[in-house]
Design a protein around this motif. Structure first.
Motif, mmCIF file in Angstrom:
data_model
loop_
_atom_site.group_PDB
_atom_site.id
_atom_site.type_symbol
_atom_site.label_atom_id
_atom_site.label_comp_id
_atom_site.label_asym_id
_atom_site.label_seq_id
_atom_site.Cartn_x
_atom_site.Cartn_y
_atom_site.Cartn_z
ATOM 1 N N ALA A 94 -57.462 -73.116 27.717
ATOM 2 C CA ALA A 94 -56.849 -72.105 28.582
ATOM 3 C C ALA A 94 -56.377 -70.905 27.760
ATOM 4 O O ALA A 94 -55.966 -71.051 26.608
ATOM 5 N N PRO A 95 -56.432 -69.691 28.337
ATOM 6 C CA PRO A 95 -55.991 -68.499 27.601
ATOM 7 C C PRO A 95 -54.513 -68.552 27.229
ATOM 8 O O PRO A 95 -54.084 -67.872 26.300
ATOM 9 N N GLU A 96 -53.728 -69.387 27.944
ATOM 10 C CA GLU A 96 -52.301 -69.501 27.639
ATOM 11 C C GLU A 96 -52.043 -70.085 26.251
ATOM 12 O O GLU A 96 -50.933 -69.974 25.726
ATOM 13 N N GLN A 97 -53.072 -70.697 25.657
ATOM 14 C CA GLN A 97 -52.909 -71.290 24.324
ATOM 15 C C GLN A 97 -52.968 -70.244 23.203
ATOM 16 O O GLN A 97 -52.631 -70.533 22.062
ATOM 17 N N TYR B 177 -51.991 -67.068 20.845
ATOM 18 C CA TYR B 177 -50.734 -66.495 20.356
ATOM 19 C C TYR B 177 -50.469 -65.173 21.081
ATOM 20 O O TYR B 177 -51.366 -64.343 21.245
ATOM 21 N N THR B 178 -49.235 -64.980 21.468
ATOM 22 C CA THR B 178 -48.866 -63.748 22.166
ATOM 23 C C THR B 178 -47.641 -63.061 21.570
ATOM 24 O O THR B 178 -47.347 -61.920 21.910
ATOM 25 N N PRO C 78 -51.644 -80.226 27.830
ATOM 26 C CA PRO C 78 -52.025 -78.810 28.003
ATOM 27 C C PRO C 78 -53.544 -78.639 27.874
ATOM 28 O O PRO C 78 -54.202 -79.361 27.131
#
Length: 286
Positions: free
Chosen positions: A16-19, A21-22, A12
């Motif tokens: 990247a912004p996907e890392q 927490y959401t 990964p």
């Protein structure tokens, strides 16, 4: 400088912004931690005037900085009361930085013209910064004390109690003079036991002791540094007051203030306040 190693093929992308927490169903988010819904709910203009939003925002932010200043002053004063001279300087340095933010807030407010202000000025009636309990607490902790300044808070037991305690307790300068006395520079009894509800007045014996400190900083380095830090605080306090005055003059001229004072005239007189008189006079006498 060594470049960072690349990720392994197929790994990964760490950047990247996907890392990020959401999922915050079980943990605090940024907004939750800062209670932003509560904070923003307090922003309630009472008119449709565009610049009332600016006016409220500047005063809200100023109140937050004032509360931080109070916290740092109290911590520094607690250390001074225990005979500690080095640690309080960190807190006083933070006070100075916070004061700079307060002063800069006036620059934002100055973008509001007199015509802008008049669109909503009458809507908040007699409300005024003169009634800020946090500002008054800062003044009391620094030593500017007049019992009449308690009156706007008499309707609020939660505010008047702490303010009364502060006006009857040693200021940061009183604690500094007690520390000076403990260091062998005998401060007169009439200074050590003075009426704490009154502002300080210059004392010649205290001035002579400060002259000793400034003439022999290698012997009294901690008191010398502390004195200079206190001067930084008062210097910034004066700048804040001056910027307040010029903002008021620029916005309403010499109209009476909403809180009942003469407005610019009252603020101009306040510029004459001296919190640490001997520390200013020592420059002339050296």
């Amino acid at each position: 400088m060594t470049a960072p190693l690349p990720d392994r093929p197929g790994a990964p992308d760490r950047d990247a912004p996907e890392q990020a927490y959401t999922d915050f169903t079980r943990s605090l988010s940024y907004g939750d931690y800062l209670q932003l819904d509560v904070l923003k709910s307090a922003h309630r203009p009472v008119t449709t005037a565009h610049d009332e939003h600016l006016f409220i925002a500047v005063h809200h932010v100023s109140e937050v900085w004032l509360d931080l200043i109070i916290r740092e002053l109290r911590a520094a004063m607690d250390q001074l009361a225990r005979g500690i001279t080095d640690a309080p300087q960190k807190g006083l340095s933070r006070v100075v930085r916070a004061q700079e933010q307060l002063t800069n807030a006036w620059e934002v407010l100055k973008t509001m013209t007199p015509a802008d202000y008049l669109q909503f000025r009458d809507a908040f009636g007699q409300a005024s910064g003169f009634q800020s309990a946090s500002y008054r607490m800062v003044e009391f902790l620094l030593g500017n004390r007049h019992a009449v300044l308690l009156r706007p808070h008499e309707h609020r037991p939660d505010l008047i109690g702490p303010l009364r305690e502060a006006i009857e307790a040693p200021s940061v300068y009183d604690l500094t003079l007690r520390l000076m006395h403990a260091r062998g520079l005998s401060v007169p009894d009439d200074v050590l036991s003075r009426d704490l509800t009154l502002p300080p007045v210059l004392n010649e014996t205290v001035l002579e002791h400060w002259l000793t400190v400034y003439r022999h900083p290698e012997t009294y380095w901690d008191l010398y540094e502390l004195a200079e830090k206190l001067l930084d605080v008062e210097d910034n306090f004066r700048r804040w007051r001056f910027n307040h005055l010029t903002t008021v003059e620029r916005t309403i001229g010499f109209k009476r203030g909403s809180g009942g004072t003469s407005g610019a005239g009252y603020l101009r007189r306040a510029l004459e306040t001296v919190l640490f008189p001997e520390l200013w006079e020592v420059r002339t006498r050296l």
